[in-house]
Design an enzyme around this catalytic site. Sequence first.
Site, PDB file in Angstrom:
ATOM      1  N   CYS A  27       0.791  -1.651  -0.129  1.00  0.00           N
ATOM      2  CA  CYS A  27       0.006   0.404  -0.132  1.00  0.00           C
ATOM      3  C   CYS A  27       0.785   1.041   0.200  1.00  0.00           C
ATOM      4  O   CYS A  27       0.373   2.588  -0.164  1.00  0.00           O
ATOM      5  CB  CYS A  27      -0.273  -0.093   1.159  1.00  0.00           C
ATOM      6  SG  CYS A  27      -2.024  -1.645   1.134  1.00  0.00           S
TER       7      CYS A  27
ATOM      8  N   ASN B 236      -9.561  -0.317   1.427  1.00  0.00           N
ATOM      9  CA  ASN B 236      -8.221   0.097   1.863  1.00  0.00           C
ATOM     10  C   ASN B 236      -8.105  -0.234   0.036  1.00  0.00           C
ATOM     11  O   ASN B 236      -8.260  -1.531  -0.475  1.00  0.00           O
ATOM     12  CB  ASN B 236      -7.498  -1.067   2.964  1.00  0.00           C
ATOM     13  CG  ASN B 236      -6.262  -0.678   2.565  1.00  0.00           C
ATOM     14  OD1 ASN B 236      -6.078  -0.289   1.297  1.00  0.00           O
ATOM     15  ND2 ASN B 236      -5.478  -1.644   3.710  1.00  0.00           N
TER      16      ASN B 236
ATOM     17  N   HIS C  67      -2.487   7.472   4.193  1.00  0.00           N
ATOM     18  CA  HIS C  67      -2.772   5.661   4.495  1.00  0.00           C
ATOM     19  C   HIS C  67      -4.312   5.305   4.322  1.00  0.00           C
ATOM     20  O   HIS C  67      -5.061   4.999   5.791  1.00  0.00           O
ATOM     21  CB  HIS C  67      -2.153   4.941   4.200  1.00  0.00           C
ATOM     22  CG  HIS C  67      -2.377   3.137   3.548  1.00  0.00           C
ATOM     23  ND1 HIS C  67      -3.659   3.428   2.290  1.00  0.00           N
ATOM     24  CD2 HIS C  67      -2.850   1.976   4.427  1.00  0.00           C
ATOM     25  CE1 HIS C  67      -3.656   2.245   1.589  1.00  0.00           C
ATOM     26  NE2 HIS C  67      -3.398   1.301   3.042  1.00  0.00           N
TER      27      HIS C  67
END
Length: 334
Positions: free
Chosen positions: A119, A282, A252
């Site tokens: 990520c 996500n 994030h």
Amino acid sequence: MIGRTNGQPVSITGLGVHVPERVLTNDDLSKLVDTNDEWILERTGISERRIAAEDEALTDICLPAARRALEMAGADPKSIDLLIVATVTPDMAFPSSSALLADTLGMPDAAAYDLSAGCTGFVYAIAQAQTMLASGLSKRALVVGGDVLSKILDWTDRSTLVLFGDGAGAVVMERVDAGGFLGFELGADGGGGANLWLPGSGSRKFDDPTKYVKMNGREVFKFATRVMVSSAEAILDECDKSVDDVDVYVPHQANVRIIDHAARKLGFPQEKTIVNVNKYGNTSSGSIPLALADAADDGRLKPGKLVLLTGMGAGLTWGSALIEWTHETTGAAA
Ligand code: UT7
């Protein structure tokens, strides 16, 4: 790795994002696995996510985002000489998704490669592009962050299924007179890698032939709450900036509890902290550009603002970037 940028200033001159059409709500998921809206909302802050269609692959969702970023920057695709796609879900191992995308977009002079940093991929990729631009090797770069994690999830595993969604974002980067990227902090800890992994996806043989995301959620949570704070503190310190100097904090988007923890520890008020995990889940490498686009559209991200990006994810990896925003980037959604 940590450092301030040097050489000619480099900035983001165009931003574009894209998510698949199909919305999957928590109630939809409760029909597939033993879960419910209340649990997901309370433990993650997620209400819904976007899921790619059966025949949609990574480059299909990156393409509209890339086109929008190029249009916003007023950049002819032919002028792009560097294309990096940050992802863990390329169309296939090779050819790279970046080479495919460069071909579709019409970028005959572009060096093109995929970058794998979980990520954190988008933050790693903008750091690479920044250095190539500042040194003069690249004149104009396109950086794309995107993932279609729905394709590698175990749709019977409630512990991972509820967390992720699909999405992509792209930025055009080029040299500017002033402002732009101030510094980066990037790190990796392969020792923690087995807490978030995709066995059977490469050359190592595994007894279980299924290729699904496996995660030790509690360990990743502990890691995340630690590095989201330490990485942000490190880059602020390196660039002689304080939390008060930062106008827009873009963490994030993994879990609202992780974001709240980091924002509280660092001292960011709610109005400076960008949160959109509720509507996308996500999205891995797509998460930070999607959050930037929302911040631009709700009027919080403007030229002159100091922006802090911090990502974390598989690897385990983490990374932060500090940017003096230079260009108007509203209207990034395709
Ligand atoms: O980019 C990085 C990607 N990964 C992450 O960011 C993940 C980081 N970790 C997390 O966000 C959290 O650890 C989770 C959201 C994954 C889990 O939250 P938690 O508060 O750590 O829950 P838990 O794993 O401790 O599980 C609590 C309970 C368990 O039941 P018991 O053992 O207490 O009876 C789980 O079986 O919740 C159960 N559970 C669920 N219940 C309903 C786990 N998943 C679900 C679910 N629905 N989807």
